[in-house]
Design a protein around this motif. Structure first.
Motif, PDB file in Angstrom:
ATOM      1  N   ASP A   1       0.799  -1.857   0.013  1.00 36.03           N
ATOM      2  CA  ASP A   1       0.441   0.098   0.357  1.00 36.03           C
ATOM      3  C   ASP A   1       1.119   1.301   0.332  1.00 36.03           C
ATOM      4  OD1 ASP A   1      -2.234  -1.600   0.173  1.00 36.03           O
ATOM      5  OD2 ASP A   1      -2.624  -1.781   2.185  1.00 36.03           O
ATOM      6  N   ILE A   2       2.172   1.182   0.986  1.00 34.92           N
ATOM      7  CA  ILE A   2       2.824   1.746   1.082  1.00 34.92           C
ATOM      8  C   ILE A   2       3.335   2.219  -0.539  1.00 34.92           C
ATOM      9  CG2 ILE A   2       5.070   2.946   1.829  1.00 34.92           C
ATOM     10  CD1 ILE A   2       3.819   1.407   4.636  1.00 34.92           C
ATOM     11  N   LEU A   3       3.917   1.901  -1.388  1.00 37.53           N
ATOM     12  CA  LEU A   3       4.325   1.747  -2.316  1.00 37.53           C
ATOM     13  C   LEU A   3       4.070   2.372  -3.568  1.00 37.53           C
ATOM     14  CD1 LEU A   3       6.706  -1.334  -2.545  1.00 37.53           C
ATOM     15  CD2 LEU A   3       7.726   0.699  -2.192  1.00 37.53           C
ATOM     16  N   LYS A   4       2.206   1.406  -3.861  1.00 42.69           N
ATOM     17  CA  LYS A   4       1.551   1.878  -4.087  1.00 42.69           C
ATOM     18  C   LYS A   4       0.922   3.452  -4.086  1.00 42.69           C
ATOM     19  CE  LYS A   4      -0.553  -2.092  -4.590  1.00 42.69           C
ATOM     20  NZ  LYS A   4      -1.989  -2.843  -4.777  1.00 42.69           N
ATOM     21  N   GLU A   5       0.916   4.273  -2.945  1.00 44.19           N
ATOM     22  CA  GLU A   5       0.534   5.355  -2.311  1.00 44.19           C
ATOM     23  C   GLU A   5       2.068   6.643  -3.141  1.00 44.19           C
ATOM     24  OE1 GLU A   5      -1.225   8.856  -0.612  1.00 44.19           O
ATOM     25  OE2 GLU A   5      -1.941   7.075  -0.797  1.00 44.19           O
ATOM     26  N   LEU A   6       3.280   5.864  -3.163  1.00 44.16           N
ATOM     27  CA  LEU A   6       4.248   6.797  -3.597  1.00 44.16           C
ATOM     28  C   LEU A   6       4.136   6.416  -4.896  1.00 44.16           C
ATOM     29  CD1 LEU A   6       7.073   4.979  -1.394  1.00 44.16           C
ATOM     30  CD2 LEU A   6       6.131   7.478  -0.503  1.00 44.16           C
ATOM     31  N   GLY A   7       3.745   6.025  -5.631  1.00 42.20           N
ATOM     32  CA  GLY A   7       3.365   6.229  -6.824  1.00 42.20           C
ATOM     33  C   GLY A   7       4.974   5.179  -7.750  1.00 42.20           C
ATOM     34  N   VAL A   8       5.421   4.642  -7.233  1.00 46.50           N
ATOM     35  CA  VAL A   8       6.189   3.142  -7.927  1.00 46.50           C
ATOM     36  C   VAL A   8       6.139   2.584  -9.266  1.00 46.50           C
ATOM     37  CG1 VAL A   8       8.004   2.486  -7.310  1.00 46.50           C
ATOM     38  CG2 VAL A   8       7.819   4.280  -5.552  1.00 46.50           C
ATOM     39  N   LYS A   9       6.615   2.465 -10.247  1.00 50.10           N
ATOM     40  CA  LYS A   9       6.701   1.622 -10.975  1.00 50.10           C
ATOM     41  C   LYS A   9       6.808   0.417 -10.832  1.00 50.10           C
ATOM     42  CE  LYS A   9       5.880   4.600 -15.150  1.00 50.10           C
ATOM     43  NZ  LYS A   9       6.734   4.657 -16.573  1.00 50.10           N
ATOM     44  N   SER A  10       8.208   0.423 -10.146  1.00 46.16           N
ATOM     45  CA  SER A  10       8.742  -1.221  -9.561  1.00 46.16           C
ATOM     46  C   SER A  10       9.821  -0.630  -8.815  1.00 46.16           C
ATOM     47  CB  SER A  10       9.601  -2.007 -11.171  1.00 46.16           C
ATOM     48  OG  SER A  10      10.347  -1.059 -11.950  1.00 46.16           O
ATOM     49  N   ILE A  11      10.533  -2.433  -8.011  1.00 41.09           N
ATOM     50  CA  ILE A  11      11.027  -2.041  -7.200  1.00 41.09           C
ATOM     51  C   ILE A  11      12.193  -3.507  -7.462  1.00 41.09           C
ATOM     52  CG2 ILE A  11       9.461  -0.589  -5.386  1.00 41.09           C
ATOM     53  CD1 ILE A  11       9.288  -3.713  -4.064  1.00 41.09           C
ATOM     54  N   ARG A  12      13.806  -2.938  -7.182  1.00 33.83           N
ATOM     55  CA  ARG A  12      14.338  -4.511  -6.806  1.00 33.83           C
ATOM     56  C   ARG A  12      14.258  -4.210  -5.333  1.00 33.83           C
ATOM     57  NH1 ARG A  12      19.557  -2.290  -8.982  1.00 33.83           N
ATOM     58  NH2 ARG A  12      18.675  -0.493  -8.623  1.00 33.83           N
ATOM     59  N   MET A  13      13.908  -5.779  -4.587  1.00 25.37           N
ATOM     60  CA  MET A  13      13.927  -5.758  -3.398  1.00 25.37           C
ATOM     61  C   MET A  13      15.830  -5.629  -2.818  1.00 25.37           C
ATOM     62  SD  MET A  13      11.082  -6.040  -2.023  1.00 25.37           S
ATOM     63  CE  MET A  13      10.912  -6.134  -1.139  1.00 25.37           C
TER      64      MET A  13
END
Length: 173
Positions: free
Chosen positions: A132-144
């Motif tokens: 939910d936080i990543l969606k709120e931040l508007g990130v397209k994709s992440i590298r964990m």
């Protein structure tokens, strides 16, 4: 569902981050953001659970503090990234479970097995809030930044595009 409560800048020994505090109706969590991440792809991201032993007491029996430091160093080097801090002490089982499991861990069991030996789940954490936080931040994709592939799998189930996993154990940065 999460709600953004407050935000501000935080200077650390690994550079300046923008801290955003969230609340889910029961617990607070936060994101430390370095650089511009909205609309960005392949953003380095550490999803980190609280650890009283490692972060507050500087215990040498866990590597939580070191994993956080390595993650922040990698983010600083890249100039962009996110650390999400979740209140999930003891792999989501709480500090009581951690204290009860110490004797088993000292006998050679891994932490997850030590939790199970004292009647708790091996890993009771939930990463929905991180998604939910990543969606709120508007990130397209992440590298964990993680040593736990389950985090990436769970975030993917919640709609986060994970493009890769970079381990944080024993990395030299």
């Amino acid at each position: 569902m999460i709600v953004k409560l407050a935000e501000g800048n935080l200077k650390t020994k690994f550079g300046e981050y923008h801290e955003i505090l969230f609340y889910n109706g029961q617990k607070e969590s936060f994101a430390l953001v370095m650089g511009e991440v909205a609309g960005a792809a392949d953003v380095l991201c550490r999803v980190h659970s609280s650890c009283i032993f490692g972060h507050h007491f500087n215990s040498i029996e866990c590597d939580c503090r070191e994993q956080m430091e390595i993650s922040q160093q990698l983010i600083q080097k890249e100039g962009r990234g996110i650390v999400i801090w979740l209140e999930q002490e003891g792999k989501g089982n709480g500090h009581f479970a951690l204290l009860k499991s110490v004797a088993y861990k000292r006998k050679g069991l891994g932490q997850a097995d030590a939790y199970e030996a004292v009647g708790f789940k091996k890993d009771a954490r939930d990463y929905r809030e991180a998604a939910d936080i990543l969606k709120e931040l508007g990130v397209k994709s992440i590298r964990m930044l993680t040593d736990n592939p389950n985090k990436a799998e769970t975030l993917t189930k919640y709609g986060i595009h994970v493009t890769g996993i970079q381990p944080t154990r024993l990395l030299s940065v």
